[in-house]
Design an enzyme around this catalytic site. Sequence first.
Site, PDB file in Angstrom:
ATOM      1  N   SER A  95       5.453   8.792   9.054  1.00 37.19           N
ATOM      2  CA  SER A  95       6.876   8.656   9.467  1.00 37.19           C
ATOM      3  C   SER A  95       7.807   8.269   8.494  1.00 37.19           C
ATOM      4  CB  SER A  95       6.594   7.322  10.638  1.00 37.19           C
ATOM      5  OG  SER A  95       8.114   7.443  11.039  1.00 37.19           O
ATOM      6  N   ASP A 238      14.045  11.383  10.741  1.00 38.24           N
ATOM      7  CA  ASP A 238      12.788  10.893   9.934  1.00 38.24           C
ATOM      8  C   ASP A 238      11.784  11.929   9.564  1.00 38.24           C
ATOM      9  OD1 ASP A 238      11.619  10.284  12.171  1.00 38.24           O
ATOM     10  OD2 ASP A 238      10.644   8.656  11.852  1.00 38.24           O
ATOM     11  N   ASP A 240       8.899  12.259  10.745  1.00 39.67           N
ATOM     12  CA  ASP A 240       8.018  13.073  11.571  1.00 39.67           C
ATOM     13  C   ASP A 240       8.889  13.284  12.728  1.00 39.67           C
ATOM     14  OD1 ASP A 240       8.209  10.501  12.373  1.00 39.67           O
ATOM     15  OD2 ASP A 240       5.893  10.149  12.368  1.00 39.67           O
ATOM     16  N   ASP A 242      10.560  11.878  15.046  1.00 36.62           N
ATOM     17  CA  ASP A 242      10.557  11.218  16.337  1.00 36.62           C
ATOM     18  C   ASP A 242      11.814  10.271  16.593  1.00 36.62           C
ATOM     19  OD1 ASP A 242       9.586   9.326  14.393  1.00 36.62           O
ATOM     20  OD2 ASP A 242       8.262   8.424  15.960  1.00 36.62           O
TER      21      ASP A 242
HETATM   22 MG    MG Z   1       8.870   8.344  12.922  1.00 34.56          MG
END
Ligand code: MG
Length: 446
Positions: A95, A238, A240, A242
Site C-alpha cells: 500500500s 497511494d 495500491d 484504494d
Molecule cells: Mg492502500
Amino acid sequence: MAFFGTNGVRGIANDYITPQLAVDVAKSLGTYMGSKGTIAIGRDTRMSGEMLKSAAIAGALSAGLTVIDLGTAPVPAVQYYVRDHADAGIMITASHNPREYNGIKLIAGDGSEFSREGESEVEKIYYSKQFASANWDRTGDLRTANDANEYYIQGVIDHVDAENIRGKRLKVVADTGCGAGSVTLPFMLQRLGCEVITINAQLDGTFPWRNPEPTPDVLTELAEIVRITGADMGVAQDGDADRAVFVDENGDFIDEEVLLAMMAKYILSLEKGVIVTPVSSSQRMADIAKEAGVELIWTAVGSINVARKMMETDAVFGGEGNGGLIFPKHQYCRDGGMACAKLLEIIAAGTTLSEFAKSVPLYFNSKTKTVCEDLKDTMERVTATVLEGTEKVDTTDGVKIWYDDGWVLIRPSGTEPIVRIFAESKTKASAEELMLEGLELVEKCK
Ligand code: MG
C-alpha cells in the site's frame, strides 16, 4: 504482534517478506479453503511484486486451488473482480509503505477485506505448517485474465452520472505515484470525458518521484500543475489505489477529514440512510448526519470494521478520514477510483471543490503521543477513570470522551509502546486544551 496486521502481512521485501513466506501464506489460504475453489491474484508495482506473486501462485496451485492471475491492478480492482469471479483473492502490496516494503493481503469471496477471524484461522495453519498438498494429478490450474482493470473501470463509470460528467469536459491532473492506479485512473478519467494530465503514471516500483503515501508535502508538483493549467481538480492515489486524496481548483490540499465529510454530505443529499465511520473521525460526520436526520454509527478503527458494519446496517456511505471512502452501491471496500469519479460528479453538478469544501463544518484538531511501557494496564486505568466521571464516553476503540465543545480519543498503538491522543474542537485553542487534558489523564494512569 499478530502475523496479519491492519492490512495484511507487511515487511521488507526479500528480507521478511520472502518467496517462501508467500508460498506458505498461499498454501495456508488453500488449506483454509479446503483445497477447493478459485482465487484471483494481483500485485501493485513494487519491484518484488512479480517474485512474490509467482511464489503465491505456486503455493496456491500446490494446495489444489485454481488461480487467475490479474497482473498489475489496484486493490479495489482485484476486490471487484474477486466479488464476481472468484472465491477469494490475494493482493501483493504494501500500500502506502516506503519503497523497500511489500506485503500480502487476503481478500474474502465477497470482495471485502478478509475477516479477522478468517485471518487468524489462516495464521494458525501458517504457523502449524500443516498444509494441504494436492495429489500429483490434482494440483491447480493457472489462468490469466487481462480484463480485471477494464471490468473495474466500467464498474466505477456505471455508478456515477457519467453523462453529466462527460458533458462538462472537466480538466483533471492525476498523480498515481507510479503505483497500481496508473493502470486504471487515467483511463477512467478519459472515459469520463475529462482532459487528463498525468504525472508519475509510469509503472515504477522504485517510486522515483514521490513516496507511495500521498501526503500533502509530496504533492506540491500536483498542486502546481493544477494551478498552472487551471484544472478543476487534482487527484493522487497511494501505491495500491484504494485511497485517493485531492487538491481543489486552487491547488489547495483537501484535508482527508473534510473530504470524508464532503462525500457524506453529498451522498446524503442523494439518498437518506445510515452512515458509518471509525471513532477517530471528525465531528463533522456527526453534524452532517444530524443535519440530514440519519443515524451515524461509530466503529473501531480499520476499514474492515467500517465495511462490515455497513453491510450489516445497509448503510449508504462510510469511510475513514485518510482518503479511504466506501461506496456500497459499487463495492464494500475502500476505493480511490470511485472516490475520484464521485468528486467529478459533485463538480459536474455545478460547484467547485473549494466551494463545496467550505460547506462542511469547520473543526480544529490537535494530537500527540506518549511512550507507555504497559499499554494494557494503562488503558484499563484510563477507562476506569473516565467511566467514573460524568462525561459521555465511548470505548469502541480506545477511549473517546465527548465534551460540550469537542472530544478527545486516547488509543494505544497496535505496533509500538505508544499511546496516541487526538482531540477535536471548534477552535484551535480548545482542541489543544482537550489534547492536554487527555495527555494528563494518560500520564496519571501510567
Ligand atoms: Mg492502500
